[in-house]
Design a protein around this motif. Structure first.
Motif, PDB file in Angstrom:
ATOM      1  N   ALA A  11       0.841  -1.205   0.000  1.00  0.00           N
ATOM      2  CA  ALA A  11       0.000   0.000   0.000  1.00  0.00           C
ATOM      3  C   ALA A  11       0.875   1.253   0.000  1.00  0.00           C
ATOM      4  O   ALA A  11       0.602   2.217  -0.732  1.00  0.00           O
ATOM      5  N   ILE A  12       1.940   1.232   0.777  1.00  0.00           N
ATOM      6  CA  ILE A  12       2.876   2.361   0.822  1.00  0.00           C
ATOM      7  C   ILE A  12       3.515   2.559  -0.544  1.00  0.00           C
ATOM      8  O   ILE A  12       3.587   3.677  -1.062  1.00  0.00           O
ATOM      9  N   LEU A  13       3.974   1.471  -1.148  1.00  0.00           N
ATOM     10  CA  LEU A  13       4.617   1.558  -2.465  1.00  0.00           C
ATOM     11  C   LEU A  13       3.644   2.027  -3.550  1.00  0.00           C
ATOM     12  O   LEU A  13       4.043   2.751  -4.464  1.00  0.00           O
ATOM     13  N   GLN A  14       2.387   1.650  -3.461  1.00  0.00           N
ATOM     14  CA  GLN A  14       1.402   2.111  -4.440  1.00  0.00           C
ATOM     15  C   GLN A  14       1.199   3.623  -4.354  1.00  0.00           C
ATOM     16  O   GLN A  14       1.094   4.310  -5.371  1.00  0.00           O
ATOM     17  N   ILE A  15       1.186   4.146  -3.135  1.00  0.00           N
ATOM     18  CA  ILE A  15       1.045   5.590  -2.936  1.00  0.00           C
ATOM     19  C   ILE A  15       2.277   6.314  -3.476  1.00  0.00           C
ATOM     20  O   ILE A  15       2.164   7.322  -4.190  1.00  0.00           O
ATOM     21  N   LEU A  16       3.460   5.785  -3.159  1.00  0.00           N
ATOM     22  CA  LEU A  16       4.696   6.398  -3.642  1.00  0.00           C
ATOM     23  C   LEU A  16       4.787   6.331  -5.164  1.00  0.00           C
ATOM     24  O   LEU A  16       5.205   7.293  -5.820  1.00  0.00           O
ATOM     25  N   SER A  17       4.383   5.211  -5.718  1.00  0.00           N
ATOM     26  CA  SER A  17       4.407   5.041  -7.172  1.00  0.00           C
ATOM     27  C   SER A  17       3.472   6.044  -7.851  1.00  0.00           C
ATOM     28  O   SER A  17       3.821   6.644  -8.869  1.00  0.00           O
ATOM     29  N   ALA A  18       2.299   6.213  -7.291  1.00  0.00           N
ATOM     30  CA  ALA A  18       1.350   7.179  -7.857  1.00  0.00           C
ATOM     31  C   ALA A  18       1.934   8.593  -7.808  1.00  0.00           C
ATOM     32  O   ALA A  18       1.783   9.366  -8.760  1.00  0.00           O
ATOM     33  N   ALA A  19       2.616   8.908  -6.725  1.00  0.00           N
ATOM     34  CA  ALA A  19       3.247  10.230  -6.615  1.00  0.00           C
ATOM     35  C   ALA A  19       4.340  10.404  -7.658  1.00  0.00           C
ATOM     36  O   ALA A  19       4.466  11.467  -8.267  1.00  0.00           O
ATOM     37  N   LEU A  20       5.126   9.350  -7.907  1.00  0.00           N
ATOM     38  CA  LEU A  20       6.170   9.418  -8.929  1.00  0.00           C
ATOM     39  C   LEU A  20       5.572   9.602 -10.318  1.00  0.00           C
ATOM     40  O   LEU A  20       6.080  10.374 -11.131  1.00  0.00           O
ATOM     41  N   GLU A  21       4.512   8.888 -10.603  1.00  0.00           N
ATOM     42  CA  GLU A  21       3.904   8.931 -11.935  1.00  0.00           C
ATOM     43  C   GLU A  21       3.244  10.271 -12.243  1.00  0.00           C
ATOM     44  O   GLU A  21       3.141  10.652 -13.404  1.00  0.00           O
ATOM     45  N   GLN A  22       2.817  10.990 -11.227  1.00  0.00           N
ATOM     46  CA  GLN A  22       2.186  12.291 -11.462  1.00  0.00           C
ATOM     47  C   GLN A  22       3.187  13.333 -11.929  1.00  0.00           C
ATOM     48  O   GLN A  22       2.836  14.251 -12.646  1.00  0.00           O
ATOM     49  N   ARG A  23       4.438  13.184 -11.520  1.00  0.00           N
ATOM     50  CA  ARG A  23       5.522  14.100 -11.915  1.00  0.00           C
ATOM     51  C   ARG A  23       5.185  15.564 -11.675  1.00  0.00           C
ATOM     52  O   ARG A  23       5.671  16.442 -12.360  1.00  0.00           O
ATOM     53  N   GLU A  26       8.051  18.908  -6.997  1.00  0.00           N
ATOM     54  CA  GLU A  26       9.354  19.461  -7.361  1.00  0.00           C
ATOM     55  C   GLU A  26      10.386  18.343  -7.347  1.00  0.00           C
ATOM     56  O   GLU A  26      10.192  17.304  -6.715  1.00  0.00           O
ATOM     57  N   ARG A  27      11.455  18.508  -8.070  1.00  0.00           N
ATOM     58  CA  ARG A  27      12.429  17.426  -8.298  1.00  0.00           C
ATOM     59  C   ARG A  27      13.060  16.921  -7.011  1.00  0.00           C
ATOM     60  O   ARG A  27      13.327  15.730  -6.882  1.00  0.00           O
ATOM     61  N   ARG A  28      13.300  17.792  -6.033  1.00  0.00           N
ATOM     62  CA  ARG A  28      13.877  17.344  -4.762  1.00  0.00           C
ATOM     63  C   ARG A  28      12.927  16.363  -4.074  1.00  0.00           C
ATOM     64  O   ARG A  28      13.353  15.372  -3.502  1.00  0.00           O
ATOM     65  N   VAL A  29      11.636  16.637  -4.149  1.00  0.00           N
ATOM     66  CA  VAL A  29      10.635  15.737  -3.559  1.00  0.00           C
ATOM     67  C   VAL A  29      10.634  14.410  -4.316  1.00  0.00           C
ATOM     68  O   VAL A  29      10.561  13.338  -3.704  1.00  0.00           O
ATOM     69  N   MET A  30      10.732  14.469  -5.632  1.00  0.00           N
ATOM     70  CA  MET A  30      10.777  13.239  -6.437  1.00  0.00           C
ATOM     71  C   MET A  30      11.992  12.392  -6.042  1.00  0.00           C
ATOM     72  O   MET A  30      11.886  11.174  -5.924  1.00  0.00           O
ATOM     73  N   LEU A  63      18.995  10.609  -9.657  1.00  0.00           N
ATOM     74  CA  LEU A  63      18.547  11.689  -8.800  1.00  0.00           C
ATOM     75  C   LEU A  63      19.116  12.991  -9.337  1.00  0.00           C
ATOM     76  O   LEU A  63      20.220  13.021  -9.872  1.00  0.00           O
ATOM     77  N   GLN A  64      18.356  14.073  -9.186  1.00  0.00           N
ATOM     78  CA  GLN A  64      18.784  15.322  -9.799  1.00  0.00           C
ATOM     79  C   GLN A  64      19.100  16.440  -8.823  1.00  0.00           C
ATOM     80  O   GLN A  64      19.909  17.311  -9.132  1.00  0.00           O
ATOM     81  N   LEU A  65      18.475  16.449  -7.659  1.00  0.00           N
ATOM     82  CA  LEU A  65      18.735  17.548  -6.726  1.00  0.00           C
ATOM     83  C   LEU A  65      19.135  17.104  -5.326  1.00  0.00           C
ATOM     84  O   LEU A  65      19.970  17.731  -4.702  1.00  0.00           O
ATOM     85  N   ASP A  66      18.504  16.069  -4.821  1.00  0.00           N
ATOM     86  CA  ASP A  66      18.772  15.652  -3.443  1.00  0.00           C
ATOM     87  C   ASP A  66      19.817  14.547  -3.426  1.00  0.00           C
ATOM     88  O   ASP A  66      19.513  13.373  -3.282  1.00  0.00           O
ATOM     89  N   PHE A  67      21.066  14.950  -3.562  1.00  0.00           N
ATOM     90  CA  PHE A  67      22.156  13.994  -3.689  1.00  0.00           C
ATOM     91  C   PHE A  67      22.485  13.268  -2.387  1.00  0.00           C
ATOM     92  O   PHE A  67      23.213  12.281  -2.413  1.00  0.00           O
ATOM     93  N   GLU A  68      21.923  13.730  -1.280  1.00  0.00           N
ATOM     94  CA  GLU A  68      22.113  13.002  -0.025  1.00  0.00           C
ATOM     95  C   GLU A  68      21.423  11.644  -0.082  1.00  0.00           C
ATOM     96  O   GLU A  68      21.724  10.768   0.720  1.00  0.00           O
ATOM     97  N   GLU A  69      20.516  11.462  -1.014  1.00  0.00           N
ATOM     98  CA  GLU A  69      19.795  10.196  -1.166  1.00  0.00           C
ATOM     99  C   GLU A  69      20.535   9.200  -2.058  1.00  0.00           C
ATOM    100  O   GLU A  69      20.097   8.063  -2.214  1.00  0.00           O
ATOM    101  N   ASN A  70      21.645   9.605  -2.656  1.00  0.00           N
ATOM    102  CA  ASN A  70      22.372   8.722  -3.572  1.00  0.00           C
ATOM    103  C   ASN A  70      22.759   7.395  -2.940  1.00  0.00           C
ATOM    104  O   ASN A  70      22.623   6.349  -3.558  1.00  0.00           O
ATOM    105  N   HIS A  71      23.250   7.426  -1.726  1.00  0.00           N
ATOM    106  CA  HIS A  71      23.682   6.182  -1.090  1.00  0.00           C
ATOM    107  C   HIS A  71      22.504   5.217  -0.961  1.00  0.00           C
ATOM    108  O   HIS A  71      22.639   4.025  -1.262  1.00  0.00           O
ATOM    109  N   ASN A  72      21.356   5.717  -0.514  1.00  0.00           N
ATOM    110  CA  ASN A  72      20.177   4.849  -0.358  1.00  0.00           C
ATOM    111  C   ASN A  72      19.747   4.223  -1.678  1.00  0.00           C
ATOM    112  O   ASN A  72      19.385   3.051  -1.724  1.00  0.00           O
ATOM    113  N   VAL A  73      19.782   5.015  -2.746  1.00  0.00           N
ATOM    114  CA  VAL A  73      19.293   4.538  -4.036  1.00  0.00           C
ATOM    115  C   VAL A  73      20.313   3.645  -4.724  1.00  0.00           C
ATOM    116  O   VAL A  73      20.018   2.514  -5.095  1.00  0.00           O
ATOM    117  N   TYR A  74      21.529   4.167  -4.904  1.00  0.00           N
ATOM    118  CA  TYR A  74      22.514   3.449  -5.720  1.00  0.00           C
ATOM    119  C   TYR A  74      23.248   2.343  -4.962  1.00  0.00           C
ATOM    120  O   TYR A  74      23.395   1.249  -5.471  1.00  0.00           O
TER     121      TYR A  74
END
Length: 139
Positions: A11-23, A26-30, A63-74
């Motif tokens: 359910a959490i992932l579906q909400i997050l996915s919907a937020a990503l798809e809306q685009r 702002e990019r930092r939030v994405m 990622l384009q703006l919030d580079f502090e998230e790079n470790h978590n993602v990559y």
């Protein structure tokens, strides 16, 4: 999170996915949403549909703006999945390495904030190295 949270991962992932798809965010939030998806994915990697989640996530990278998230993602998510030989087909595509390389090279050339640049370069280089080593071992 405990069992109560894990029971709601889809359910959490579906909400997050919907937020990503809306685009619309702002990019930092994405970027933060992408990182959150990776955290949830890794917390439930044994029970979640990893390929489906990656199919939703990868188009929103690098990622384009919030580079502090790079470790978590990559590193903590994508590279870790590759290191443990997760069977998700999206981990075996050239897009994963291209993402890492493009992120690394574009940040290296900008000079925008030394600390952000180093975090991006390090995480991207780690992912790129991880993907390439994986390809060499499976070919």
């Amino acid at each position: 999170g405990g069992p109560e949270v894990k029971a709601n991962f889809m359910a959490i992932l579906q909400i997050l996915s919907a937020a990503l798809e809306q685009r619309k965010a702002e990019r930092r939030v994405m970027d933060n949403i992408c990182s959150c998806v990776c955290r949830v994915l890794m917390a439930g990697v044994d029970t979640l549909p990893v390929s489906m989640i990656l199919a939703t996530l990868l188009p929103h990278l690098p990622l384009q703006l919030d580079f502090e998230e790079n470790h978590n993602v990559y590193v903590a998510c994508l590279c870790r999945l590759i290191e443990v030989n997760h069977p998700a087909e999206h981990l075996r595509c050239p897009r994963s390495c291209a993402l890492a390389y493009n992120s690394y090279s574009s940040r290296r050339n900008t000079g925008n904030g030394r600390h952000q640049h180093n975090n991006t370069a390090s995480a991207s280089a780690t992912l790129c190295e991880c993907v390439c080593v994986h390809w060499l071992t499976v070919m």
